[in-house]
Design a protein around this motif. Structure first.
Motif, mmCIF file in Angstrom:
data_model
loop_
_atom_site.group_PDB
_atom_site.id
_atom_site.type_symbol
_atom_site.label_atom_id
_atom_site.label_comp_id
_atom_site.label_asym_id
_atom_site.label_seq_id
_atom_site.Cartn_x
_atom_site.Cartn_y
_atom_site.Cartn_z
ATOM 1 N N SER B 226 32.492 2.925 -31.308
ATOM 2 C CA SER B 226 33.917 2.597 -31.174
ATOM 3 C C SER B 226 34.124 1.969 -29.803
ATOM 4 O O SER B 226 33.229 1.965 -28.964
ATOM 5 N N LEU B 311 34.889 10.595 -45.050
ATOM 6 C CA LEU B 311 35.868 9.502 -45.093
ATOM 7 C C LEU B 311 37.271 10.078 -45.179
ATOM 8 O O LEU B 311 37.491 11.144 -45.736
ATOM 9 N N GLU B 331 43.347 6.428 -42.588
ATOM 10 C CA GLU B 331 42.519 6.567 -41.393
ATOM 11 C C GLU B 331 42.474 8.036 -40.989
ATOM 12 O O GLU B 331 43.464 8.740 -41.090
ATOM 13 N N LYS B 336 35.320 6.991 -36.290
ATOM 14 C CA LYS B 336 36.093 5.852 -36.763
ATOM 15 C C LYS B 336 35.250 4.649 -37.134
ATOM 16 O O LYS B 336 35.488 3.964 -38.123
ATOM 17 N N SER B 337 34.262 4.329 -36.316
ATOM 18 C CA SER B 337 33.560 3.072 -36.533
ATOM 19 C C SER B 337 32.682 3.162 -37.779
ATOM 20 O O SER B 337 32.614 2.234 -38.572
ATOM 21 N N ARG B 338 32.002 4.309 -37.964
ATOM 22 C CA ARG B 338 31.138 4.488 -39.118
ATOM 23 C C ARG B 338 31.950 4.421 -40.414
ATOM 24 O O ARG B 338 31.582 3.783 -41.391
ATOM 25 N N GLN B 339 33.102 5.057 -40.372
ATOM 26 C CA GLN B 339 33.989 5.107 -41.521
ATOM 27 C C GLN B 339 34.505 3.715 -41.892
ATOM 28 O O GLN B 339 34.516 3.331 -43.071
ATOM 29 N N ALA B 340 34.883 2.934 -40.891
ATOM 30 C CA ALA B 340 35.378 1.580 -41.148
ATOM 31 C C ALA B 340 34.280 0.732 -41.781
ATOM 32 O O ALA B 340 34.528 -0.042 -42.715
ATOM 33 N N ILE B 343 34.028 1.703 -45.529
ATOM 34 C CA ILE B 343 35.141 1.234 -46.361
ATOM 35 C C ILE B 343 35.061 -0.286 -46.529
ATOM 36 O O ILE B 343 35.236 -0.811 -47.634
ATOM 37 N N ASP B 344 34.725 -0.995 -45.473
ATOM 38 C CA ASP B 344 34.523 -2.451 -45.563
ATOM 39 C C ASP B 344 33.472 -2.793 -46.603
ATOM 40 O O ASP B 344 33.635 -3.718 -47.412
ATOM 41 N N ARG B 347 34.772 -2.310 -50.174
ATOM 42 C CA ARG B 347 35.742 -3.357 -50.521
ATOM 43 C C ARG B 347 35.028 -4.691 -50.754
ATOM 44 O O ARG B 347 35.298 -5.392 -51.726
#
Lengths: 453, 453
Positions: B226, B311, B331, B336-340, B343-344, B347
Motif C-alpha cells: 500500500s 475480502l 472496502e 488493502k492492496s492484496r484485496q484490490a 477484486i480487479d 472483474r
C-alpha cells in the motif's frame, strides 16, 4: 518426621559468566558472549546429568550503573536473550532441561505462551519457564512506563498472566491433529478449545496456534519468596527457585509452601523446591577459602555499591564511608523478600557497607558454601534429608571453571552417597524431575461430562 | 534504460507445508510439524545457495474457519513460532540467511529488537526481520482488543515501531565491550548510547542489553504494498517482499519504490525488491499443468471460501452459489492492496467465486508460473533484466516436493544463463544480498562532531 530417602535434583544456574559479581575478571571465566560458551556450558551440564540449565534474565542495562562514567566495571549490562538461546541449545543437547527466565511484566501472554511451547517442541519436551516479575526499576522505562511498577501490581498481573499462559497451552488436545489427507480433515474441531479469558489485566481469546507440547506444557518455575510469590507458586508452579540461608529458614519455607498446595487440589510432590546454592569447592578447606578470597579481591567498590543499589536507600549508600555500618534503610518496591534478608544479615552481624557487599558479591543473597567436597555434600544432604529442599540450583562462582569444580569434586561425593543420578531417568524434563504430565483442562472437563452422562 | 547485468537473489519462502492451500493433502508434502522438516528445508535451500529461508507468521488460529464444525479441512491453524525456529536453524546451517515474519501490532519493540539481535549473534550475521502489521482480525482478540485495529493505525504504529527497534540496535558501538580483566573495565561508557524515544505509541529509553550484532543490525524486510507500506519501506527497509502480477505493474512498482529512496538519503541499491513467485515446474508444459491441476483438485470448497474470507464482504460469500460471479464487495480494513488486486482480477476476467478461489489457492495473490524450466527462467529473467525485480521469493507449491523441483529444474537453467550464484559470496546475509553494513547512527554523529572540531 523420618529422614527422607531418594535423590536430589540439580539445576545449573547461569548469570553472566558465573554468579560471583567479579567472575568475568577471573582467568577461569569465559570471555565475551560467544554462542560457543553457552553450548559448552549446556553440554558440560548435560554430561554431568544435571536436570536443567537455567538462565537468568533482565530487560534493561541498569542505567544507574552507567550514568557515572567511572561505573564501567560492571559486567551485567548485556545478557544473551534467553528464549532464542534456549531454542538454539535445544539442537545441540538431547536430555537436559532448558529453563529460561521471562518476565510477566512487559510482554504479552499469547506471545510468551507460544514461544515456550515452541521450545518444548524444538527440544522434545525439555522446556521450563521461570516466571518472574521485573523488579528492576530501569526496566519499566523500556516499556512505556514513566515510573517503576509497584510490587503488588506486578504480582497481581503475574497471577493473571500465569493463568492465561497455562490456559493457552491447553488450546489443543494432544490428539487434535488428524491430518487425514484422503478425506481432507486436518484437525478435529471438537479437540480445539477457546480460552476466552477476560480479566483485569488481559483479554485473550485464544486458541494458541501451536499444538499441545510433548510435556503437555513446559514446566513452570517460580522465584518469588514473598507471600504473594509463595501463594502464586503453590497455585501454579512446579519448581520453586528460592533463597534461604539457614536450615531452619529452609525447612520452615519448605513446610509453608508445601502446606499451601492442598487447597489448590495439588499434592506435595507436584512442586519441587530447589533453592540456589553458591559453592566454592576445593580439595582442602583452606584452598577453597583462598579461591573465594581471590574472587573477592577482584570486586571493585563501585561494583559492590551497585550490588547494594537495589536496597531501599541504596542510591545514597555511596555517600557514606564504605567502612561505616549500614545506615538505616526504608522499605522500597524492589524485591521485598531478598531485601529483607540482606538487611537482617547486616543487622545480625553488624556489617559495614563493604562487608555487606562482599557478603553478597558471590551468592547475591543465596546460600553460600565454601569448603571441601565432603563439607559441601554434608550441607546439601542435611537440607535434603530434613525436608529443606528437593534439590538445588547450583550457582557456579565462575563459568566454566566453577561448574567444572562442582562436577569433578562434589558430584562424585553426592553419587557415592546415592544422592544424585548417574543416568537420566526419562526423556523429558518432567520425567527427570518426577513431575507428572498435566492433563488438558478442557479434555478433563469433557471426560468428566461424558462420565456423568 | 539498458538491460541490467548481474545476478538475481532468491529466497525460499515457507508458509505451512507449501504455498498451495491444499499442499498438506499432497503426497510430496511433509506431514506434521516436526522440527526435522524445517531443518531439512533449511539445509536443502542452503545446499542450493538460496539467499534466505523466509518464514511467514500469524498470531491467531483464525476462528472464523473453526466455528463451523465442518471447517476442519484447513491446515492454517498452527504455525511454528518463527523466532524460536530461526534460533534453532541458526545452529544447523552455516551460510543461508534466516528471515522471519514478526508483527509490529502486538509486541513490544524492546523485546523484538533483542530477540532479532540475538538471532543475528547466534547465526553469525544471518538474521532478517520481515516487519508486518497484523491484518487478520482474529489476531486482535488475542491481545486485549475488542475489535480489529484499523489499517491506518497499524501503519502509524509500525512506522514508530521500526524506528525504535532500529534505534535500539545501535545502543552499543561495535567496539564498546573492552573486557579488560586487569583494570576491571568491562565496557567503554562513551560507546553506550541511550535512545530515549518518546513518541505517540512508544516510550522506550534503552539502551538494549545486547551488543551490536555481526551485521550491524539484522536485515529489515517489509511486505506492505500500500502507499504507507511503500513509504515505510523506502525509509527503513532493505528488502521488500511484494506481489505484482504483470511485468508492467512490476516495473512501475520497482520505479516507484526506488524513486522514493533519495529523499531519505538512500541509494537504489540500499533496497532489494524481491516479489513472491509461485512456480509449478516440470520437464514439459503439459506435465506442469497436470501437476498444478492435481493440486487444484485437492482444494475443498470450504477451504476455498475461507481463502476469500479476507475480502470485504467475504463472510457472506458462502451464501452465494459457488459458481456464480463474484458479488459486489465493500472496502474493508484487511490488507488493502492484496484485496484490490484480487477484486480487479475477478472483474477483469469475469470469474465465478470458485474460479477466483482456485486462482488464488496456489499463489495466494502472488505471481503464478506454470511451465517448463526454460519458460519459468524466461519469465524471471524478463522481470529481472527490465528492472521489475532484484530477485524473487520462491513460494514452492509443496514442501519439500516443489522446492526440490525448482532446485533441480529451474536453478540449473538460471545458472546456465549466469543469473544465479554457484557459491555464496559472503559470510553474512548482507554480504550475500549486496547490502552495506549500516554505520551506528550515534557513532556516525560522534565522528562528524569530532571531524568538525
Amino acid at each position: 518426621m523420618t529422614k527422607r530417602k531418594g535423590q536430589l535434583k540439580l539445576g545449573a544456574f547461569l548469570y553472566f559468566t558465573g554468579h560471583h559479581v567479579a567472575a568475568w575478571r577471573h582467568p577461569e571465566a569465559w570471555a565475551g558472549d560467544e554462542l560457543k560458551h553457552y553450548t559448552d556450558f549446556a553440554r558440560l551440564a548435560e554430561a554431568a546429568k544435571f536436570d536443567t540449565v537455567f538462565f537468568a534474565d533482565g530487560v534493561d542495562v541498569r542505567l544507574r550503573n552507567i550514568e557515572a562514567a567511572s561505573r564501567k566495571a560492571h559486567s551485567g549490562v548485556s545478557l544473551f536473550e534467553p528464549l532464542t538461546l534456549l531454542s538454539a541449545l535445544a539442537l545441540v543437547t538431547e536430555r537436559i532441561g532448558l529453563v529460561a527466565t521471562a518476565s510477566t511484566s512487559y510482554t504479552e501472554p499469547y506471545n510468551l505462551a507460544r514461544q515456550f511451547a515452541s521450545i518444548d517442541h524444538l527440544s522434545g519436551g525439555r522446556a521450563g519457564w521461570n516466571l518472574v516479575t521485573s523488579s528492576d526499576p530501569d526496566a519499566a522505562y523500556n516499556f512505556g512506563h514513566v515510573a517503576p511498577i509497584l510490587h503488588a501490581d506486578r504480582y497481581d498481573r503475574a497471577e493473571e498472566f500465569a493463568d492465561v499462559v497455562i490456559g493457552l497451552w491447553d488450546s489443543w488436545a494432544d490428539d487434535a491433529f488428524i491430518r487425514d489427507r484422503t478425506n481432507g480433515r486436518y484437525f478435529d474441531a471438537d479437540k480445539l478449545h477457546v480460552l476466552d479469558h477476560k480479566g483485569k489485566h488481559f483479554r485473550v481469546r485464544g486458541p494458541l496456534n501451536t499444538p499441545r507440547t510433548p510435556q503437555g506444557h513446559p514446566v513452570v518455575v517460580q522465584a518469588g519468596s514473598s507471600d504473594p510469590g509463595k501463594e502464586l507458586a503453590a497455585r501454579t508452579a512446579e519448581v520453586i527457585f528460592t533463597a534461604q540461608l539457614t536450615l531452619e529458614d529452609a525447612t520452615a519455607f519448605y513446610a509453608d509452601v508445601k502446606g499451601r498446595l492442598a487447597k489448590y487440589g495439588r499434592s506435595p510432590d507436584d512442586l519441587k523446591i530447589m533453592p540456589g546454592v553458591f559453592p566454592v569447592v576445593a580439595r582442602t578447606e583452606s584452598e577453597a577459602r583462598e579461591k573465594f578470597e581471590a574472587l573477592q579481591d577482584l570486586v571493585q567498590p563501585v561494583v559492590g555499591l551497585d550490588l547494594l543499589a537495589g536496597l531501599a536507600g541504596g542510591e545514597e549508600l555511596s555517600t557514606y564511608p564504605v567502612d561505616s555500618p549500614l545506615p538505616p534503610l526504608l522499605e522500597s518496591e524492589a524485591g521485598k523478600s531478598r531485601q529483607a534478608l540482606l538487611i537482617d544479615l547486616a543487622r545480625r552481624e553488624n556489617l559495614t557497607i563493604r562487608q555487606l557487599y562482599l557478603r553478597i558479591a558471590g551468592a547475591r543473597g543465596h546460600w553460600q558454601l565454601v569448603g571441601t567436597p565432603e563439607q559441601i555434600a554434608d550441607q546439601l544432604e542435611e537440607r535434603f534429608v530434613n525436608y529443606g529442599a528437593d534439590g538445588f540450583n547450583v550457582m557456579a562462582p565462575i563459568v566454566p571453571g566453577g561448574l567444572n569444580d562442582f562436577i569433578e569434586l562434589v558430584l562424585p561425593e553426592l553419587r557415592r552417597r546415592g544422592l544424585f543420578r548417574t543416568e537420566y531417568e526419562g526423556a523429558t524434563l518432567r520425567e527427570n524431575l518426577g513431575l507428572k504430565r498435566p492433563p488438558n483442562r478442557f479434555e478433563k472437563a469433557a471426560e468428566q461430562t461424558q462420565a456423568a452422562e
